[in-house]
Design a protein around this motif. Sequence first.
Motif: not given
Lengths: 430, 430, 430, 430
Positions: A69, A79, A306, A308, B33, B56, B60-61, B73, B278-281
């Motif tokens: 990741x 993403x 998703x 990721x 992206x 977004x 992106x990113x 992480x 960042x587009x995460x759920x």
Amino acid sequence: MSTVDTGGKEIFSRRESEARSYCRSFDAVFTKASGSVLTDRDGRDYIDFLAGCSSLNYGHNDPDMKSALVDYITADGVTHGLDMFTEAKAAFLEAFERNILEPRGMDHKVMMTGPTGANAVEAAIKLARKITGRRNVIAFTNGFHGMTMGALALTGNAGKRGGAGGSTLADVTHMPYEGAMDGAIDTLAQIEWMLDNPSSGIDAPAAFIVEPVQGEGGLNAASKEWMQGIARIAKDRGALLIVDDIQAGCGRTGTYFSTEAFDIEPDMITQAKSFSGMGLPFAALLIKREHDIWKPAEHNGTFRGNNHAFVTARVAIEKFWSDESFAKDVNRKGERLGQRLGEIAGLVPGAKLKGRGMMQGLDVGSGELAAAICATCFKNGLIIETSGAHDEVVKVLAPLTTSDALMDKGLDILEAAVREHTAATRIAAE
Amino acid sequence: MSTVDTGGKEIFSRRESEARSYCRSFDAVFTKASGSVLTDRDGRDYIDFLAGCSSLNYGHNDPDMKSALVDYITADGVTHGLDMFTEAKAAFLEAFERNILEPRGMDHKVMMTGPTGANAVEAAIKLARKITGRRNVIAFTNGFHGMTMGALALTGNAGKRGGAGGSTLADVTHMPYEGAMDGAIDTLAQIEWMLDNPSSGIDAPAAFIVEPVQGEGGLNAASKEWMQGIARIAKDRGALLIVDDIQAGCGRTGTYFSTEAFDIEPDMITQAKSFSGMGLPFAALLIKREHDIWKPAEHNGTFRGNNHAFVTARVAIEKFWSDESFAKDVNRKGERLGQRLGEIAGLVPGAKLKGRGMMQGLDVGSGELAAAICATCFKNGLIIETSGAHDEVVKVLAPLTTSDALMDKGLDILEAAVREHTAATRIAAE
Amino acid sequence: MSTVDTGGKEIFSRRESEARSYCRSFDAVFTKASGSVLTDRDGRDYIDFLAGCSSLNYGHNDPDMKSALVDYITADGVTHGLDMFTEAKAAFLEAFERNILEPRGMDHKVMMTGPTGANAVEAAIKLARKITGRRNVIAFTNGFHGMTMGALALTGNAGKRGGAGGSTLADVTHMPYEGAMDGAIDTLAQIEWMLDNPSSGIDAPAAFIVEPVQGEGGLNAASKEWMQGIARIAKDRGALLIVDDIQAGCGRTGTYFSTEAFDIEPDMITQAKSFSGMGLPFAALLIKREHDIWKPAEHNGTFRGNNHAFVTARVAIEKFWSDESFAKDVNRKGERLGQRLGEIAGLVPGAKLKGRGMMQGLDVGSGELAAAICATCFKNGLIIETSGAHDEVVKVLAPLTTSDALMDKGLDILEAAVREHTAATRIAAE
Amino acid sequence: MSTVDTGGKEIFSRRESEARSYCRSFDAVFTKASGSVLTDRDGRDYIDFLAGCSSLNYGHNDPDMKSALVDYITADGVTHGLDMFTEAKAAFLEAFERNILEPRGMDHKVMMTGPTGANAVEAAIKLARKITGRRNVIAFTNGFHGMTMGALALTGNAGKRGGAGGSTLADVTHMPYEGAMDGAIDTLAQIEWMLDNPSSGIDAPAAFIVEPVQGEGGLNAASKEWMQGIARIAKDRGALLIVDDIQAGCGRTGTYFSTEAFDIEPDMITQAKSFSGMGLPFAALLIKREHDIWKPAEHNGTFRGNNHAFVTARVAIEKFWSDESFAKDVNRKGERLGQRLGEIAGLVPGAKLKGRGMMQGLDVGSGELAAAICATCFKNGLIIETSGAHDEVVKVLAPLTTSDALMDKGLDILEAAVREHTAATRIAAE
């Protein structure tokens, strides 16, 4: 991460909705997690026998998933891409096909639903109704399928249903799960009788939705015979069989799907919780090829797919499911767990061992006792929760990757707590 | 990432459900992206004027979000913790409180719902019904609120509703949105008349749910007066006002919430799409303090509280919303966009400019024309989609961080496509 | 009456809807009726063992009712007065109070509903929901309560439910009636278990609605113990007990109400069919005084309070229920009927005697056989129908006033038909 | 009739449910009725301008109907025969065919529903859903269609709906009736816009159900253009047109059906109230031949086919509808009524004339004033009621057979009451 001084926990009581729940039982502020251990702000470690309610079957922050990741993010991997094609999705699908579907002779399509189990459940019942032109879905006592209106209608729990504030929860018939009334009734015979009686008032079903092991409902584990019975009853009456494998799937019972030993062919299978491998929001509905009659976007969602999660899920599948070694180890651990829990059960008059595989627990007879045991465990460094209609089951949902040593340590804490509270009960009773 | 040879796109047609949709219009396989650009497997770049349907807003990113997430992480930050307390959640809540709520004089609680907009919507209507003891919710024509049964009942789109396969979609009244019938009716007066007429058949509402700009419905933008009218009508009749700000919020219209200029006080506000930055759920429901009457776990969900999203969302809030510079820039860009789109509109007989801020588009009068324009754009390196009841609106949803140069380049591609297709039409008409 | 030449039966096929039904089995054109005999246009007599499905408990055109009604009409007695006070209504209410309610120690109010059983049922469930604030009503397998949407939701029959064309039939749970699955389950225990299990998915009920003898459902007769069990289960859980006595009441089982021997106190009792005494449209809901919380006109209807029916109902009550002689005679006749039917049952392998009192019949095991028997009976001058989920029960619903001689004559015809068809079966089987 | 001493009115308060209503406004105990006059126990006469809410279009106890009915009863004519063929039914159907259907070029089938208007309505919507496979029915603001669950869902009145105690009232969309918002909106255009907008949230309708004159809703009378518009909108979208002619039919507006001047072809027409001619419970659904797809007994009912009503209905049809004289006279009376009411309207500031034919009334602007006027009328020997969402309309529903002299006398009483109360208002205002 943030350098702000987050002080105590006031921010949560000040700003987080009263709907919050687990944090009330486990009121530490956690910072780190690795494998089967969570660490709080003060550096205290907790063995995790909850594992995100089976969302962390491979443990917290698996190093290979982490690494993949981090690489993906660092390389500006996509993403968020709605449901557009990405290389990460392709790689995931190929890994899933090669390691999961093909070896099991399954030809299911993968529907990327919104990244919650409830969303996969909603997609399943919508599709079943579309396919059959029928509206009624048979769900089971003690079943839990989610909190959105369609899923909630399938869910048995009165407290959860009450949260709907009186919204109409229609188009569902709740039937007794195997073992209802302590086994005093032949549930299959009764379901069949109800469906075959044209004056029963039970409309012809579009589908049956069933959890092979009821996680929230108290670790009720259906037998092979019963699941085959449900499969046969559904098929004979033109209804689809939806297996809700959100909590029991992804290896929890010792096989990837919890029904593999049952020789049945579910028309649809829901996947969520441990599906991403690392606890990322991710869900899917597996659909037998001939049932995949969706029109484009007929069920959609912003976060379906998703990326990721595609990355970590691919690693999880390749790492744990490319051969049988992991499954064998889970089975071994499940047997060990059952044995130990059986012994602990002997300490509580009337206690019963529930569940199967690495999804087992103790029915200690009362929610009060179960809560007291769990509270003591937490005090002693073990995170463990209850389930069941009366919260009377102490549920062990440790990561499947938990080492024997850590497993034993956790069970030691549990045993001590059980001893403490049953002693207390004994003294109180005297 | 994966080193497997993913070959062509066969894996998708072979394994991904027919429900897939965007990938049909934009059938490249994307790998990377960054900012406002997506790159496919063959190294080709595409300007992104879709931005994950407004998921977004910050591109992106974003490098700061990426960096914070990678650090998190790497340090084994908690990935999945159900709704337990984590430092990441605390930091997010504090940032949200300090930068968003407090400066706007809002005292809302934050409910971490399941990580989809639909889940936040479902939570909102359940809570409104609990609070009021009423069942009816007023939703609006062309409204889109999600695909789970409760949210779908609120959604106007017939195709989406048809996906329910005949499930009961009850407890909702659909009323005309501002501008319905090309403005021929006074929608506020009519809604008020219907509610005040005790024989209208419209049951007293628990809530109104409204999108200040209807993203899927065709970029219909409500005026301040109309939103105030709805707020007043709701309040006068004991109903709650739920603002669904999933697509229009997080800065899309030039302010964090799309209603800031309207001087109204929504009882609840839904957040999703760009909420994680960042587009995460990630989704949440903001609830006025006095309405937060949930019992613990009365609405719950496995993935509520996505810690990765807490990390990126905190960065997004601190980076873009700690002062007014970003908002000002978005406003400037929105004006530029409107001007340029207005010019392009002049090329299409009868075309109309729709929307506001960085959520604008062109109603070109027919879905066929709009689809043709978008297809040509894609061929020329621009990802852009349609919306509206007849898919007749070409919708520009570029990241808010898009540079003027890239914005111009994208709009040049759009203009060229419009010219090509309107010329074709002109010739065909001759 | 009309002097027009009505020719044959073409007018019916030409003008009467295909929904017509009994006339298909009994396709004579009837002109006159007296006591237990119907006479057709050609002067042919038929013994009536159907009695308007128990609407003619006192026989056709009882001379005292006729006489009172003719006098009333001749004197310009009010025919239609909405629900205004009339002397006829007063006289009826007084007779009902004095002869029915007071001797039984009942203090129920009488609600004049629309003149159909279904309307009384609808009023009952609406009121139960108003009183309890709950929505769910428990109805039973094989129950029949009417064809309007509220009543139909309570009705088990799939064919009838199918007539709703897909309308939502909500807010009802269908539970097994006593004897379900040939007695293999303890239905009371199961109902109790389902209601006491907070995760059963069965919402707390507003009411139970139960027919003490299921007329359409196959003459299933509940025992005293079972009815007491249902009464207790309801009371313990704050639910109301609605006895649907439309077919079994008005003396059919040997007492005025079919539950008199059961020592229970229904919260509401529906009355229709024989309630007018002479077969006129008339229905009512009896409501325990404390439950009569209706606001004026909250349930209304144009034909509530049929004055002609008040007149005949008063006569019926005074003539048949001012002392115990009629009830005793019905009991005697019921015993005679049971004995004779028992003998006839012996002719059919596997046949079972069903029902109680003057509401008994033979379960001959198949709908085909039952239909054949009834068709032969009709050919031989006996009108008799089937009931049951598979129409497998030949049902004797003769007027309670039928003389022993006529009863015997009818039963002779029945016995002969049974012999004929079982002989045929025997031969076919050989 | 009864010789018992019925004493005062205590029996009603003691035994009749609180749901009773008209008797509260008109609290005499009536004994006799003839033509347009009711007589109470004390011999006092009342002119009847309520006429059973239009159930007594031919007056009370028409001598020819009485005579035919007495003869029928005396001769032991079949009183109750379920839906079996009887000579009385044949004679009725032939008279209805010859005098009503054929002269109007109608080929409808006659469905004998349960003997209430609500039952005919329920049958209509069930059938429409069966035919179209759609569930949604469009009903109108201020519409009233009955109190059973299916009919109640179509009914606008909040008080009536509240009587359902929270039962689900689904599958209906309420649209504005002609003249809604005092004519400020083009209701046809709006309905069409809502149905043609695929994102309106209004599901494709099975049917429109409409009262050509809304009796309970305040004597709103639809124009020819509007009714044609509804008919066209329905037809163009594959929906059926159900005309609910229960209150406005049977001659009330000057033609047998209230839509005869409108040049439309309803797919179904409900009949009740005055359908029997004499106020007996009787209802039917007229169904275009091609729509009569009922299976036998798919909608049934014990009292469908009231033979006494067949007898009187036949007389009514033959007496009043075999030529045009009655209709002409009703038209003449309607004009007279309108003229006189127009004059009375002039006495009340802002009062409006409502309705058409012999179904007209005065909107006096407030329910309090209307109630006061009606109370004074009753005191002075006139029975007259209010209608409308706020009970603000004083409604004249005199029998169509009322003599000019009696009509004038009644209107004189009304005028005096209006003068009295408007004078009072005037004085109060000064």
